[in-house]
Structures are given as structure tokens and as C-alpha cells.
Design an enzyme around this catalytic site. Structure first.
Site: not given
Ligand code: PMV
Length: 312
Positions: A103-106, A108-109, A150
Site C-alpha cells: 500500500g505504499l505505491g512501490s 507506481a514509484a 497512486d
Molecule cells: O496501492 P494501494 O494498496 O495503496 O491501493 C490503492 C488504493 C485502492 O483504492 C484500493 C485501489 C485504487 O486503484 O485506487
């Protein structure tokens, strides 16, 4: 051709995860204490593009990776955006301090760092909007149906108030505030949690629509509280958002334990952050309590904590 390096931050979602996939607003902020980094260097006398990412034991040429591999896709889309059909041979090395699938965006980063390092190496910076778009395409590989939050917060490296398919809105942070991030140590692929929420929504649209609407309302109120520096109202909004995520079915015993520990140690509010089921939670605190909360999280089973300031 000189070597090039690019970095991109991690991120946390402060409010509105999951509901954001269904068109509700959400708030996300960059976390610059953790970073993904890509270094591109020429390979004189050799051919092709060599990709190494020691964190995920990857050491392959791009030809040996499937086209739907997120890193190879990021490179192919970058070359396409630059109009380069026959790139010179180069090696790209990717490292990251952002925990994977938490959930910390690895993902995408890594993509943002790769796109920027490759385009700089080839002599042209791509506009942020193109970097964002390419990273959104790679997010589809990781997430299935990403909202786009993200890639947006990480590309622009600014706090954002995000609504799917709308132009990006940044948030004015009146005064910096402190959050503590606690990692359950349990990786949790976002695609699974997002898929389960979709299934539940289809089976019970009335209940889930009401949950999404309530999350959206909280995100709207939270924006106001952040812009006015009303931490006393921001904390309870985090708690309310966490309760809605519990009802959505995306929390876990580990997350609930860390959230409770943070509140007991004096946090003004706490919630899971991101896809849920594992990964990270966040707690809002005054700066002088941050270390106490981080300690309480570690005692309650967190395998890592990050204390960070949310700033403009
Ligand atoms: O990448 P994460 O685990 O922070 O998830 C993104 C957030 C969600 O709302 C669960 C999914 C999304 O695409 O917005």
C-alpha cells in the site's frame, strides 16, 4: 551517453481508498522517506536492454520478459512516447526502499523512476502528464482496475485530492502535520482486495454504495480539515474511515491490532491505508507523541514504522 538516475517517492492514502475506484474523492500524499530509484547506463559494444532489479531477483534482457511485465511495459511505452524505435543498448538497474505489495505505491514509484531515467538517458524529458499516463498503464498490470491515484500522487510528488477521470487537484497544506506509518509485514496484493470489494458491491450494491458515499463525504471533510489545520477533526475522520473499511471487509486482525495500539498510545486517529488486508496503517499524531506511537506499533507486531511529516 552519460548515465542517468531518477527517483520517485512512496505514498500513503490518507482517506478514501477503495471508494475512489467508484468515483468518490480520496486524499493521498507522497512519502519521500522511501524511494524507488532507476539508473540507466550505456552498454558499449553490446546489444539490447538489460534490466536488473535485485530486490525482486530480476536480471534479464527486455526481450526475455513478457510484454505484460510492468517494467518492460514502462520501457516500451517510454520508447513509444519518445518516438524511438531502435534505442541504443543500455542497462537499467532498479532499487527501492519501498516495501512491496503493502500500500505504499512501490509499483507506481518504480514505473515513474524507470520512465524518467530512460527518457533522460535518451536525451528528452517527458512531460509529467505522459509519465503519469504511462505509469497508469503499468498500474493496470499490478491492480487490474486502478483508480489512478497512486500514479498521480507519485508522479506529481504533491498531496492530491483525487477524483477518478478528473483533472488533478493539489491540496493546500496550511501547516505540516505528522503521521506514523506502521507496516503489518503482511504483503497484500491490491488486486485481490479490489476484486473482492467489486464482488461484494455486485452482490450487495445498496450497502456498498452507501459505504462508498460515506467515505467520499469523509474525504471532502478531511480536505477542509487539512486546509484549515484542524487536526482535532482530522483524527476522528480517520477513525470513521477505518470503520467503513472494516465494514467493506478490507481490514485484517493485524491492521485492527495496529490501529488500536496507535490510538491507545495517543494517536488522534488511525486507519488502514491502501488496499488493506495487510500492508500498512497510518496514525495521526502531534510530533511529540510520534516516537511513543511508533514504539507501541512495534510492540503490537509491526515489522517497521516510518514517522513522516505531510507538507506542501
Ligand atoms: O496501492 P494501494 O494498496 O495503496 O491501493 C490503492 C488504493 C485502492 O483504492 C484500493 C485501489 C485504487 O486503484 O485506487
Amino acid at each position: 551517453m552519460p548515465a542517468t538516475t531518477a527517483s520517485a517517492p512512496g505514498k500513503v492514502i490518507l482517506f478514501g481508498e477503495h471508494a475512489v475506484v467508484y468515483g468518490q474523492p480520496a486524499i493521498a500524499v507522497p512519502v519521500n522517506k522511501v524511494q524507488a530509484r532507476a539508473v540507466v547506463a550505456a552498454r558499449p559494444g553490446q546489444q539490447g536492454i538489460q534490466i536488473t532489479a535485485p530486490d525482486i531477483s530480476l536480471n534479464k534482457t527486455i526481450k526475455d520478459l513478457p510484454l505484460d511485465h510492468a517494467i518492460s511495459r514502462a520501457i516500451h511505452l517510454t520508447l513509444e512516447a519518445l518516438g524511438v524505435s531502435e534505442p541504443p543498448a543500455f542497462a537499467i538497474k532498479i532499487t527501492s526502499t519501498i516495501p512491496l505489495a503493502s500500500g505504499l505505491g512501490s509499483g507506481a514509484a518504480v514505473s515513474v523512476a524507470v520512465v524518467r531515467a530512460v527518457s533522460q538517458f535518451l536525451g528528452r524529458q517527458l512531460p509529467a502528464e505522459t509519465v503519469n499516463q504511462i505509469t497508469f498503464e503499468t498500474e493496470k498490470i499490478h491492480h487490474g482496475t486502478p483508480s489512478g491515484i497512486d500514479n498521480t500522487v507519485i508522479t506529481f510528488n504533491r498531496p492530491v485530492y483525487f477524483i477518478k477521470d478528473r483533472p488533478i487537484e493539489t491540496i493546500e497544506i496550511k501547516q505540516p502535520f505528522t503521521i506514523v506509518i506502521g507496516d503489518t509485514g503482511k504483503p497484500s496484493p491490491t488486486a485481490i482486495a479490489v476484486g473482492d470489494v467489486r464482488k461484494n458491491y455486485q452482490e450487495n450494491p445498496g450497502k456498498y454504495q452507501a459505504l462508498f458515499d460515506a467515505c467520499g463525504k469523509i474525504a471532502g471533510n478531511a480536505r477542509w480539515s487539512i486546509e484549515e489545520y484542524r487536526l482535532q477533526s482530522l483524527g476522528p475522520l480517520m477513525n470513521d474511515n477505518h470503520n467503513l473499511l472494516v465494514e467493506m471487509g478490507v481490514s485484517s486482525p493485524e491492521l485492527d491490532r495496529l490501529v488500536a495500539a496507535a490510538r491507545e498510545a495517543g494517536a488522534m486517529g488511525a486507519k488502514l491505508s491502501g488496499g488493506g488486508r495487510g500492508g500498512n496503517m497510518i496514525a495521526l499524531t502531534l510530533p511529540d507523541k510520534a516516537y511513543k506511537i511508533a514504539g507501541a506499533l512495534l510492540s503490537a507486531g509491526a515489522n517497521n514504522t516510518i514517522i513522516t511529516e505531510v507538507r506542501p
